[in-house]
Design an enzyme around this catalytic site. Sequence first.
Site, short mmCIF file in Angstrom:
data_model
loop_
_atom_site.label_atom_id
_atom_site.label_comp_id
_atom_site.label_asym_id
_atom_site.label_seq_id
_atom_site.Cartn_x
_atom_site.Cartn_y
_atom_site.Cartn_z
N ASN A 9 0.87 -1.18 0.00
CA ASN A 9 0.00 0.00 0.00
C ASN A 9 0.90 1.23 0.00
O ASN A 9 1.48 1.56 1.03
CB ASN A 9 -0.89 -0.03 1.26
CG ASN A 9 -1.69 1.25 1.43
OD1 ASN A 9 -1.80 2.04 0.51
ND2 ASN A 9 -2.23 1.45 2.63
N TRP A 10 1.01 1.85 -1.15
CA TRP A 10 1.94 2.98 -1.27
C TRP A 10 1.36 4.26 -0.66
O TRP A 10 2.06 5.27 -0.58
CB TRP A 10 2.31 3.22 -2.74
CG TRP A 10 3.08 2.09 -3.37
CD1 TRP A 10 3.45 0.91 -2.77
CD2 TRP A 10 3.57 2.02 -4.71
NE1 TRP A 10 4.14 0.11 -3.66
CE2 TRP A 10 4.23 0.77 -4.86
CE3 TRP A 10 3.52 2.88 -5.81
CZ2 TRP A 10 4.82 0.37 -6.06
CZ3 TRP A 10 4.11 2.48 -7.00
CH2 TRP A 10 4.76 1.25 -7.12
N LYS A 11 0.11 4.23 -0.27
CA LYS A 11 -0.58 5.42 0.30
C LYS A 11 -0.36 6.63 -0.61
O LYS A 11 -0.30 6.47 -1.83
CB LYS A 11 -0.08 5.69 1.72
CG LYS A 11 -0.06 4.44 2.60
CD LYS A 11 0.10 4.77 4.04
CE LYS A 11 0.39 3.52 4.83
NZ LYS A 11 0.18 3.69 6.25
N HIS A 95 -9.35 0.85 4.99
CA HIS A 95 -8.04 1.08 5.63
C HIS A 95 -8.23 2.03 6.81
O HIS A 95 -9.08 2.92 6.79
CB HIS A 95 -7.07 1.68 4.60
CG HIS A 95 -5.67 1.74 5.12
ND1 HIS A 95 -5.23 2.78 5.90
CD2 HIS A 95 -4.64 0.87 5.00
CE1 HIS A 95 -3.96 2.54 6.23
NE2 HIS A 95 -3.58 1.39 5.70
N GLU A 97 -6.68 4.54 7.77
CA GLU A 97 -6.60 5.99 7.46
C GLU A 97 -7.90 6.48 6.84
O GLU A 97 -8.30 7.62 7.07
CB GLU A 97 -5.37 6.26 6.57
CG GLU A 97 -4.09 6.13 7.38
CD GLU A 97 -2.91 5.53 6.65
OE1 GLU A 97 -2.88 5.56 5.41
OE2 GLU A 97 -2.00 5.01 7.33
N GLU A 167 -5.16 -5.17 10.57
CA GLU A 167 -4.17 -4.11 10.75
C GLU A 167 -4.47 -3.36 12.05
O GLU A 167 -5.29 -2.42 12.06
CB GLU A 167 -4.22 -3.13 9.58
CG GLU A 167 -3.87 -3.75 8.25
CD GLU A 167 -3.32 -2.72 7.27
OE1 GLU A 167 -2.27 -3.00 6.69
OE2 GLU A 167 -3.91 -1.64 7.13
N GLY A 173 2.42 2.22 10.64
CA GLY A 173 3.34 3.35 10.47
C GLY A 173 4.03 3.78 11.75
O GLY A 173 4.63 4.86 11.80
N SER A 213 3.63 -2.18 10.33
CA SER A 213 5.08 -2.15 10.51
C SER A 213 5.76 -3.48 10.15
O SER A 213 6.70 -3.90 10.83
CB SER A 213 5.43 -1.70 11.94
OG SER A 213 4.93 -0.39 12.17
N GLY A 234 2.87 -1.04 4.30
CA GLY A 234 2.88 0.38 3.94
C GLY A 234 4.30 0.85 3.68
O GLY A 234 4.87 0.66 2.60
N GLY A 235 4.92 1.45 4.70
CA GLY A 235 6.24 2.06 4.57
C GLY A 235 7.28 1.19 3.87
O GLY A 235 7.99 1.66 2.96
C1 PEP Z 1 -0.65 0.11 5.94
O1 PEP Z 1 -0.73 1.29 5.66
O2 PEP Z 1 -1.51 -0.66 5.52
C2 PEP Z 1 0.46 -0.33 6.77
C3 PEP Z 1 0.42 -1.53 7.27
O3 PEP Z 1 1.49 0.57 6.97
P1 PEP Z 1 2.93 0.25 7.64
O4 PEP Z 1 3.44 -1.02 7.02
O5 PEP Z 1 3.77 1.44 7.27
O6 PEP Z 1 2.72 0.11 9.10
#
Ligand code: PEP
Length: 256
Positions: A9-11, A95, A97, A167, A173, A213, A234-235
């Site tokens: 997920n590049w957000k 998600h 966010e 999640e 994040g 994470s 994500g990151g």
């Molecule tokens: C996400 O945004 O779905 C996520 C899991 O982010 P991160 O891996 O950065 O915690």
Amino acid sequence: MRKLVAAGNWKMNTMLSSAGDLASALAGKVKQDDSIEVILCPPFPYLTTVKEKVSGSSIQVGAQNCYHEAEGAFTGETSVGMLQDVGCDWVILGHSERRHVMGETDGAINKKVVAALAKGLGVILCVGELLEERKADKTNEVLETQMKGGLSGVSADDLKNVIIAYEPVWAIGTGVTASTEEAESAHDFLRKWLTSNYNAESADSMRILYGGSVKPDNAEDLMSQRNVDGALVGGASLKADSFGGIIDAAQKLAKG
Ligand code: PEP
């Protein structure tokens, strides 16, 4: 046997050239390997470019959101048909966010889930509790509400086109990852929920990803849990090396 998934997920990150470069690097790495499923979810403006860059590889492309209406006066929204038109196989819905920054409710998420599945677009439905909910011992209650709300009206047949992503919001994040025990316990709860609300066959075949994470150095431990079928990242999905390390971990587990 459930096929492991590594979804990125590049957000709201990358620009046109970096999105293209990242997609090309990952396509070069994954090639035609189909031991696992790799899904890239870039921002809307880069879907077409990413789709082009991964063509010839087994990588699939997903969007990060959609709207439930098919067309019309909905300024700023993107329909399921538009996503399919640019080659999306998946859409991430619910998600944290979208829930906590944009204020999406389970009802709004459910309309999108139903609209996507009606057109055959795969759904990655995210669920997860806030830190205060975990501290108040309400994790399972929150997961149940989000599953019930998000999947309302979804048949066992449509469920074949759904992936669940657990999640925990406190792990997204933050660099704080759920322990393997915390992840496995939530995933086990979700699979049991699917068994009671659908049937054992649907529950057994459903992929439940962990997100929060995930990094190359914790991916293998998390994904080797009995009920963890991959990762939504994500990151660490923004760099070919780190997402590549997570893909390596999934391929290693898949190939035994
Ligand atoms: C996400 O945004 O779905 C996520 C899991 O982010 P991160 O891996 O950065 O915690």
